[in-house]
Write an enzyme that holds these catalytic residues in place. Structure first.
Site, PDB file in Angstrom:
ATOM      1  CB  THR A  16      -0.947   0.032   1.207  1.00 25.83           C
ATOM      2  OG1 THR A  16      -0.191   0.235   2.411  1.00 25.83           O
ATOM      3  CG2 THR A  16      -1.738  -1.267   1.312  1.00 25.83           C
ATOM      4  N   GLY A  17       0.307   2.363  -0.430  1.00 22.25           N
ATOM      5  CA  GLY A  17       1.098   3.588  -0.540  1.00 22.25           C
ATOM      6  C   GLY A  17       2.231   3.427  -1.527  1.00 22.25           C
ATOM      7  CB  ALA A  18       2.472   1.095  -4.364  1.00 25.75           C
ATOM      8  CB  SER A  20       4.880   8.629  -2.900  1.00 27.13           C
ATOM      9  OG  SER A  20       5.721   9.647  -2.402  1.00 27.13           O
ATOM     10  N   GLY A  21       7.766   7.458  -2.238  1.00 26.91           N
ATOM     11  CA  GLY A  21       8.626   7.192  -1.103  1.00 26.91           C
ATOM     12  C   GLY A  21       8.980   5.737  -0.890  1.00 26.91           C
ATOM     13  CB  ILE A  22       8.981   3.711   2.248  1.00 28.46           C
ATOM     14  CG1 ILE A  22      10.006   4.536   3.031  1.00 28.46           C
ATOM     15  CG2 ILE A  22       9.080   2.240   2.623  1.00 28.46           C
ATOM     16  CD1 ILE A  22       9.729   4.617   4.515  1.00 28.46           C
ATOM     17  CB  SER A 146       7.648   5.988  12.835  1.00 30.98           C
ATOM     18  OG  SER A 146       8.486   7.102  13.070  1.00 30.98           O
ATOM     19  CE1 TYR A 159       3.886   9.534  10.219  1.00 33.23           C
ATOM     20  CE2 TYR A 159       5.646   9.733  11.839  1.00 33.23           C
ATOM     21  CZ  TYR A 159       5.142   9.171  10.673  1.00 33.23           C
ATOM     22  OH  TYR A 159       5.891   8.256   9.977  1.00 33.23           O
TER      23      TYR A 159
END
Length: 339
Positions: A16-18, A20-22, A146, A159
């Site tokens: 997921t969140g594929a 951008s970024g990590i 995190s 966050y």
């Protein structure tokens, strides 16, 4: 029970969140290593572009446009994976967003949206993964926490709270699955600051544009840790020695660490640039103009982490580093607070 995980080139992996970024770095690295991929994100055009890119490199990949904060969207991810590939071997809950600003200044709507993505997105993805995986041979569930899963920080309070919640949920789910003997590995990955579009995508309530405090590490280090955990059962993985040092400081000298963070992080998270009144962010909807970028381009990004490499691949070295790192953190913090 012993959990056996497939090699990456034999796996079907959900990320997921594929776009951008990590997430993007992990998708590209997994494709290069031969995994079949189910990629999810809110940005439909960027997803299709990424699928085209990876298929051109020979990858077997599909995309699902989804908001992980919505249960029905996450169910569609699971449905698509089973329909296309027949199983899921690894599910990576990576999607996340932040807000920079004092907790009191942030609107309730924005607080709730952050938690909907960062916490409930992980819950939704984890439960969907467990439902789909444990009766089909099991596999790896990898949740992105995190370094802030272990300590708080000003100006990113909600966050940090969401990442604390992710840790508590992940640890509890792991114990329940172990009790029933489910053939699943559950890993919490805890990165340091990473050179991604994190600060650019975050919503900003400060008078200056946000930035990540040093040290900052390369997203490929997190991607490599994720792919390692997809093949080798791991409970926790810190990415970047700073993440472990901060966690140890918060654990062994909590009040001193609070004072150190208070003294450094108000200034450390603000750039010199005034806040942009026309600033875009990706809290409530994707910022289509900034997708398909792994990095923001932060100066002096660390491309390697000896601590993380040792942690992943050597139990003896890891044990020594854990003890030594904790002592070093405690000593360093005691010196700082004494000044």
């Amino acid at each position: 029970m012993s959990v056996k995980l497939r090699k990456i080139n034999e796996q079907v992996m959900v990320i997921t969140g594929a776009t951008s970024g990590i997430g993007l770095s992990t998708a590209r690295m997994a494709a290069e290593r031969g995994a079949s991929l189910v990629l999810a994100a809110r940005a439909d055009a960027a997803l299709e572009e990424l699928v085209t890119e990876l298929r051109a490199r020979g990858a077997d990949v599909i995309a699902v446009t989804a908001d992980v904060g919505k249960i029905e969207d996450v169910e569609r991810i699971g449905d698509a994976a089973i329909r296309e590939f027949g199983r899921i071997d690894t599910w990576v809950n990576n999607a996340g967003i932040s807000i920079f600003g004092r907790i009191e200044d942030i609107s309730p709507e924005d607080h709730h949206r952050l938690f909907q993505t960062n916490f409930w997105g992980v819950v939704n993805g984890s439960l969907e993964a467990v439902k789909r995986m444990k009766l089909r041979g099991g596999g790896a569930l990898i949740n992105l926490g995190s370094e802030l899963s272990d300590h708080g920080i000003p100006l990113q309070g909600m966050y940090a709270a969401s990442k604390h919640a992710v840790k508590g949920f992940t640890d509890s789910l792991r114990m329940e699955l172990e009790k029933e003997g489910a053939p699943m590995s559950v890993t919490l990955v805890k990165p340091s600051g990473i050179d991604t579009m994190f600060a650019v995508h975050a919503k900003n309530y400060m008078d200056k544009e946000p930035k990540l405090p040093s040290p900052v590490y390369a997203p490929e280090l997190v991607a490599d840790a994720i792919l390692y955990a997809a093949q080798h059962p791991k409970r926790d993985v810190f990415v970047g020695g700073a993440a472990k040092m901060n966690s140890s400081g918060a654990r062994f000298l909590p009040r001193a660490f609070d004072k150190y963070v208070t003294a450094t992080m108000f200034k450390g998270q603000k750039s010199d640039a005034p806040a942009d009144p026309g600033r875009r962010d990706a809290l409530h909807k994707p910022d289509h103009t900034r997708e398909l970028r792994e990095r923001q381009g932060i100066y002096q990004t660390h491309e390697r982490s000896p601590y993380t490499a040792a942690q992943l691949r050597s139990k003896q070295i890891t044990t020594a580093l854990l003890g030594g790192g904790a002592l070093l953190a405690a000593f360093a913090l005691s010196r700082r607070t004494a000044r």
